[in-house]
Design an enzyme around this catalytic site. Sequence first.
Site, PDB file in Angstrom:
ATOM      1  N   GLY A   1       0.988  -0.838   0.166  1.00  0.00           N
ATOM      2  CA  GLY A   1       0.124  -0.006  -0.188  1.00  0.00           C
ATOM      3  C   GLY A   1       1.056   0.974  -0.185  1.00  0.00           C
ATOM      4  O   GLY A   1       1.769   1.189   0.327  1.00  0.00           O
ATOM      5  N   PRO A   2      -0.206   1.995  -0.660  1.00  0.00           N
ATOM      6  CA  PRO A   2       1.014   3.944  -0.215  1.00  0.00           C
ATOM      7  C   PRO A   2       1.719   3.708   1.046  1.00  0.00           C
ATOM      8  O   PRO A   2       1.493   3.074   1.968  1.00  0.00           O
ATOM      9  CB  PRO A   2       0.149   4.923  -0.798  1.00  0.00           C
ATOM     10  CG  PRO A   2      -1.397   3.727  -1.366  1.00  0.00           C
ATOM     11  CD  PRO A   2      -1.422   2.928  -0.018  1.00  0.00           C
ATOM     12  N   PRO A   3       2.816   5.046   1.109  1.00  0.00           N
ATOM     13  CA  PRO A   3       3.351   5.309   2.583  1.00  0.00           C
ATOM     14  C   PRO A   3       2.234   6.320   3.564  1.00  0.00           C
ATOM     15  O   PRO A   3       1.114   6.447   3.480  1.00  0.00           O
ATOM     16  CB  PRO A   3       4.021   6.513   1.859  1.00  0.00           C
ATOM     17  CG  PRO A   3       4.514   6.144   0.672  1.00  0.00           C
ATOM     18  CD  PRO A   3       3.063   5.801  -0.056  1.00  0.00           C
ATOM     19  N   GLY A   4       2.612   5.674   4.715  1.00  0.00           N
ATOM     20  CA  GLY A   4       1.318   6.232   5.757  1.00  0.00           C
ATOM     21  C   GLY A   4       0.494   5.432   6.359  1.00  0.00           C
ATOM     22  O   GLY A   4      -0.748   6.111   6.909  1.00  0.00           O
TER      23      GLY A   4
ATOM     24  N   GLY B   1       0.205   2.719   7.647  1.00  0.00           N
ATOM     25  CA  GLY B   1       0.348   1.184   8.179  1.00  0.00           C
ATOM     26  C   GLY B   1       0.293   0.373   8.603  1.00  0.00           C
ATOM     27  O   GLY B   1      -0.509  -0.429   9.805  1.00  0.00           O
TER      28      GLY B   1
ATOM     29  N   THR C   1       3.863  -1.167   9.118  1.00  0.00           N
ATOM     30  CA  THR C   1       4.376  -1.268   9.694  1.00  0.00           C
ATOM     31  C   THR C   1       4.264  -1.070  11.388  1.00  0.00           C
ATOM     32  O   THR C   1       4.853  -2.472  12.225  1.00  0.00           O
ATOM     33  CB  THR C   1       6.181   0.121   9.487  1.00  0.00           C
ATOM     34  OG1 THR C   1       6.511  -0.573   8.471  1.00  0.00           O
ATOM     35  CG2 THR C   1       7.567  -0.744  10.693  1.00  0.00           C
TER      36      THR C   1
ATOM     37  N   SER D   1      -5.517   2.817 -18.986  1.00  0.00           N
ATOM     38  CA  SER D   1      -6.580   3.646 -18.453  1.00  0.00           C
ATOM     39  C   SER D   1      -6.861   4.769 -19.406  1.00  0.00           C
ATOM     40  O   SER D   1      -7.935   5.050 -18.376  1.00  0.00           O
ATOM     41  CB  SER D   1      -6.226   3.082 -17.088  1.00  0.00           C
ATOM     42  OG  SER D   1      -5.419   4.051 -16.014  1.00  0.00           O
TER      43      SER D   1
ATOM     44  N   LYS E   1      -8.147   4.419  -7.042  1.00  0.00           N
ATOM     45  CA  LYS E   1      -8.737   5.615  -8.412  1.00  0.00           C
ATOM     46  C   LYS E   1      -9.482   5.751  -7.939  1.00  0.00           C
ATOM     47  O   LYS E   1      -9.734   7.347  -7.863  1.00  0.00           O
ATOM     48  CB  LYS E   1      -8.750   4.817  -9.154  1.00  0.00           C
ATOM     49  CG  LYS E   1      -7.366   4.963 -10.394  1.00  0.00           C
ATOM     50  CD  LYS E   1      -8.049   3.884 -11.655  1.00  0.00           C
ATOM     51  CE  LYS E   1      -6.870   3.231 -12.721  1.00  0.00           C
ATOM     52  NZ  LYS E   1      -7.255   3.369 -13.685  1.00  0.00           N
TER      53      LYS E   1
END
Length: 799
Positions: free
Chosen positions: A376-379, A381, A383, A699, A742
Amino acid sequence: MSTSEKEPEAKEERFVAVEEDVSSVEVPEELGILPLRGVVIFPSAIVPLLISRRSSLKVVEEALAGDRMLGVVGQKNPEDEEPGVEALYAYGTAGRILKMLKYPDNSVRILVQGLRRIELVDYIQVTPCFRARVRLLSDASQPSKDLEALQTHVVAQFAKFVSLSPYLPDELQVVVMNIKDPGRVADLIASNLNISVEEKQELLSTLEVQARLQKLSVILSRELELVELGQKIQTQVQSELTKNQKEFYLRQQMRAIQKELGEGDSRTVDIEELRKKMEAAQLPQEARKAAENELDRLRMIPPESAEHSVVRTYLEWLVNLPWAISTADNLDIPHARQVLDEDHFDLDKIKDRILEYLAVRKLKKDPKSPILCFVGPPGTGKTSLGRSIARAMGRKFVRLSLGGVRDEAEIRGHRRTYIGSLPGRIIQNIRNAGSNNPLFMLDEVDKLGTDFRGDPASALLEVLDPEQNNTFVDHYLDVPFDLSRVMFVTTANLLDPIPPPLRDRMEVIELAGYTEEEKLQIARRHLIPKQMRENGLEQGQISFTDEGLTHVIRHYTREAGLRNLEREIGALCRKVARGITEGHTEPVTIDPARVHDFLGAERFLSEVAERTQEPGVAIGMAWTPMGGEIMFVESTKMTGKKGLTLTGHLGDVMKESAQAALSYVRARAERLGIAADFFENLDLHIHVPAGAVPKDGPSAGVTIATSLASLLTGRVVRHDIAMTGEITLRGKVLAVGGIKEKVLGARRAGITTIIMPKRNEKDLEDIPDTMRREMQFIFVDTIDQVLDHALEPRNAPPG
């Protein structure tokens, strides 16, 4: 007071015996008490003392102003700067000050003569200095031949000790021999022995002279043995020394000491210690065999050899690994659910997977641990989720960041043929955890590199395969270690960089990002309390309204995760903290107006309505590693000859989608109400803003086709619609990926209607229920359906 009462440094001033009989000196019933550290003063002894503590200076000052009498008593803990009544011994010595000398730093040096033994009966004053009632004690002795013989024996022992001791003057032998009183003999000898304070205190408190002499005889015997042994060792070492052996001087001394003490060679002791550790470690058969072989080698290698330290280090690694140490899993499902809910909001799919694992573990003993991969994207959760899983299961937690790791030896270790070799970071972290079944988090597994030192991703293939990792062999250890009990959890921002064989070993769970409502809840439950603690704020000093938080989320952050939101909340807390320190103590409520005051102008503005008021502009949706985003496609026309210009840092696939869109529009020109030969005298330019950002993928096909159709028909695209889908020359709309990301990105940008391929309808299951209720989803099979929904009627007002 940092300095303390202590014995003088000059050895020749250490203690002085006096011939006079001081037993007749009158001692008052009340005395000021001077605590001593590391010193015991006996009757008839004269001792120099350095005084610097305020309370001790007060005692000396009062004594000098009166009869110069005081009581000197040892304190039990020499490190105690301000001892209490209970920290002093009950027995001491009454003394008188013979001389006093002041120093520039306000400390004084006094010469104290011991007079009589005393017992502290009762403290009548504690501050600013000690003062107590004392009882005078007298020696208890009956003249007898046994006592006389014991005195003679002790004097002979002491004379021999003085002759061997380097720190006592020879004159002491004569002084001791000339004293007839056995009590004074014992006190004088005890004063001059370098023994512990506890032993001296015991001799001071022993009133029975014969018992005192017997204790002193035992101490002298021990001290004589030590002195004789030291001289014997010195003699042996000196006899063995040559010009080429001086560097071994200390080692030979140590060997001689151990030989005399009967402890044997130090190497033997070390080897026995390693053997005991090996027994306690419960090594498996193969590791035990390797350890015993290395232990036999260690016996044959001289300590001076470099190979000795290499073999010893290897053995220490073997015996210190947790071969048989494991923690018990907490299989309480409700408890695990509670812990996961406390630490993380939403993420139901991941929580369900963990609870399923625990349920299977409860029903079936020792199942193979899954290899979970959070993508998933950074930030979002990833870790911190690993820590929560470890806490819920009651396991140790270890984390290894793989970002930038390029050396295969980081995973498998170096062979022992290399200087300074060590095990790989897998084995190192297992040892640090102290358990053979920790939760092991491999962070940023998509950031592994490759160079001439090998491929770390390939080395992970064995580690992350439950069928193989029960015999994982580190190059340094060279014996199998069972990793099957370890629960491995990996994290990544992207799946594409992970090699397919490694990806195949992991169960991928995607974290797409958070909706605005979820961010609001997480901020309330976790981020605001955390930032209040970190910035020293208490309840009631700051509060956030829902409107204020929503304003921060919409206009000051644009992200899938929560890191920037937490930074902005922290910035608001710091502003309030500064105001409190400047005297503004009234509670602060964070609403949209206060957010603007504290954080300044809005950083992200909605451009949707403004940028779709003209024909030729359509809104697409893009997937990025940081989450979903909206993407504008702009088209314009000019006089020319069938030219097509594509700009915006587009990739090859996206350029081909633009060519396909143009071909479709030209083929359907008549149906769209466009002149069939419109392209004969026109050039078209298609641009995707944010030109510095690379863009690619199929896309955007329907978005480009809609933009061209809008430009050529003069019909404006609805400003509240975003779209995605791949276009074919036949006008079919094909399915695409990243739907959840998206949709989340479009919702953040204020879009309320989404056009997507019919084949992606199944992906709506991943969209939160609240978002499905708030947004309208239109599913299409052809580009004609897209244009029917996306374009405003002819002559309709834009927007």
